[in-house]
Motif scaffolding. Structure first.
Motif, short mmCIF file in Angstrom:
data_model
loop_
_atom_site.label_atom_id
_atom_site.label_comp_id
_atom_site.label_asym_id
_atom_site.label_seq_id
_atom_site.Cartn_x
_atom_site.Cartn_y
_atom_site.Cartn_z
N VAL A 215 -5.59 4.53 -8.00
CA VAL A 215 -5.75 3.02 -7.83
C VAL A 215 -6.90 2.75 -6.75
CG1 VAL A 215 -4.61 0.80 -7.02
CG2 VAL A 215 -3.13 2.53 -8.22
N VAL A 216 -7.82 2.28 -7.53
CA VAL A 216 -8.94 1.82 -6.56
C VAL A 216 -9.03 0.11 -6.34
CG1 VAL A 216 -10.38 3.49 -7.18
CG2 VAL A 216 -10.70 1.57 -8.51
N ILE A 217 -10.02 -0.47 -5.24
CA ILE A 217 -10.17 -1.75 -5.21
C ILE A 217 -11.24 -2.23 -6.18
CG2 ILE A 217 -10.93 -3.58 -3.72
CD1 ILE A 217 -9.86 -1.63 -1.31
N PRO A 218 -10.93 -3.28 -7.04
CA PRO A 218 -11.73 -3.40 -8.21
C PRO A 218 -13.12 -4.02 -7.49
CG PRO A 218 -9.56 -4.07 -8.67
CD PRO A 218 -9.47 -3.67 -7.30
N ALA B 186 -8.57 -1.81 -11.85
CA ALA B 186 -8.16 -1.23 -10.45
C ALA B 186 -7.52 0.29 -10.85
CB ALA B 186 -6.84 -1.85 -9.79
N ARG C 33 -16.63 4.17 -1.19
CA ARG C 33 -16.67 2.88 -0.71
C ARG C 33 -17.60 2.59 0.20
NH1 ARG C 33 -10.89 1.63 1.35
NH2 ARG C 33 -10.46 1.87 -0.81
N LEU D 91 -15.20 -2.99 -5.56
CA LEU D 91 -15.77 -2.54 -4.25
C LEU D 91 -15.77 -1.03 -4.12
CD1 LEU D 91 -16.15 -3.23 -1.27
CD2 LEU D 91 -13.84 -2.88 -0.77
N ASP D 92 -14.69 -0.41 -4.75
CA ASP D 92 -14.72 1.07 -4.99
C ASP D 92 -15.35 1.60 -6.20
OD1 ASP D 92 -13.38 0.98 -2.59
OD2 ASP D 92 -11.25 1.62 -3.62
#
Length: 279
Positions: free
Chosen positions: A50-53, A22, A36, A55-56
């Motif tokens: 911070v990213v969405i694991p 993340a 995304r 998915l991003d």
């Protein structure tokens, strides 16, 4: 109790992996574009992101101008001469989203396009045109490159032609012999003509009393390229020799009809006679 401990270890490891997936760090000198579902959702300029694991996706984008270079690229002029061209282009990112969504690395695509533009521009110009107006060549390369890389989110700041090199091949020697030759000394025992070759140096054509031809090309590094042709009119030399400056000096000493010491002594005698006459 042992099973509970194992569960905690697995959970902790999973949490660490999740945090690692993340967190992203913005590379120095870059921005970070977060993608995304094939769209840019954020641009970060520094620190941790911070990213969405799973998915991003993230794509680093240069924050400043980058160099795109073509070094010693082979090309052929409109008058049939083989040259090598070195060019530097300064490009910057104008559309971060387009840059991040590009299917291939935009800077690599820009380098390939720069090479195509160089080959096309050289093929449309003569050697004299290339050497006489490098600024015009740079402007044409700028416009052509800009039109091709804009869709990649890139803008061309400037294009600088750096170097134009030619090989001393038969085509160049024929070109120099047919154009712009200037007699160096009409009263000399040999027929000698001089040509300035743009981007290369000075070329001297010599023809002996017996009709044998040879040439000496002095390039910008002061190396001497000797070509011997024989008595015909063929452009392909029978012998080609390249000499460094000190080697050329040594050969000149051997070819001279009198040693250096003898020439200096004769010069001193002439100066003495001139002084006597003047007194």
């Amino acid at each position: 109790m042992r099973g509970t401990d194992t569960s905690w270890i697995v959970a902790a490891a999973a949490l660490v992996l999740l945090l690692a997936a993340a967190l992203r760090s913005v590379p120095r000198g870059h921005h970070l574009v977060v993608l995304r579902y094939g769209r840019a959702v954020a641009v970060r300029r520094r620190g941790l992101v911070v990213v969405i694991p799973f998915l991003d996706r993230t794509r680093p984008v240069p924050a400043g101008a980058e160099l795109v270079e073509a070094f010693a690229l082979p090309a052929r002029t409109r008058d049939g001469l083989r040259v090598r061209v070195s060019v530097v282009a300064h490009v910057g990112v104008t559309d971060r989203t387009a840059y991040a969504l590009a299917a291939r690395p935009p800077l690599a695509c820009a380098a390939e396009e720069l090479e195509r533009q160089i080959v096309a521009r050289v093929a449309a110009a003569t050697l004299n045109e290339l050497a006489r107006s490098p600024e015009n060549v740079g402007r044409l390369l700028h416009d052509g490159l800009q039109a091709r890389v804009a869709r990649l989110g890139l803008g061309v700041v400037r294009v600088e032609p750096v170097r134009l090199e030619l090989r001393a091949d038969p085509a160049l020697l024929r070109w120099a012999r047919e154009r712009h030759t200037v007699p160096t000394d009409e009263g000399a025992p040999m027929e000698i003509h001089h040509t300035t070759v743009p981007g290369t140096g000075d070329l001297h054509h010599l023809r002996t009393r017996a009709g044998e031809r040879l040439s000496v090309l002095v390039d910008h590094t002061q190396r001497r390229h000797l070509h011997v042709y024989g008595t015909g009119e063929a452009d392909q030399p029978l012998v080609a020799v390249t000499l460094d400056g000190d080697e050329a000096d040594q050969l000149a000493e051997l070819l001279n009809s009198r040693k250096t010491a003898d020439r200096l002594a004769a010069l001193e005698r002439r100066l003495e006679r001139m002084e006597v006459r003047a007194s």
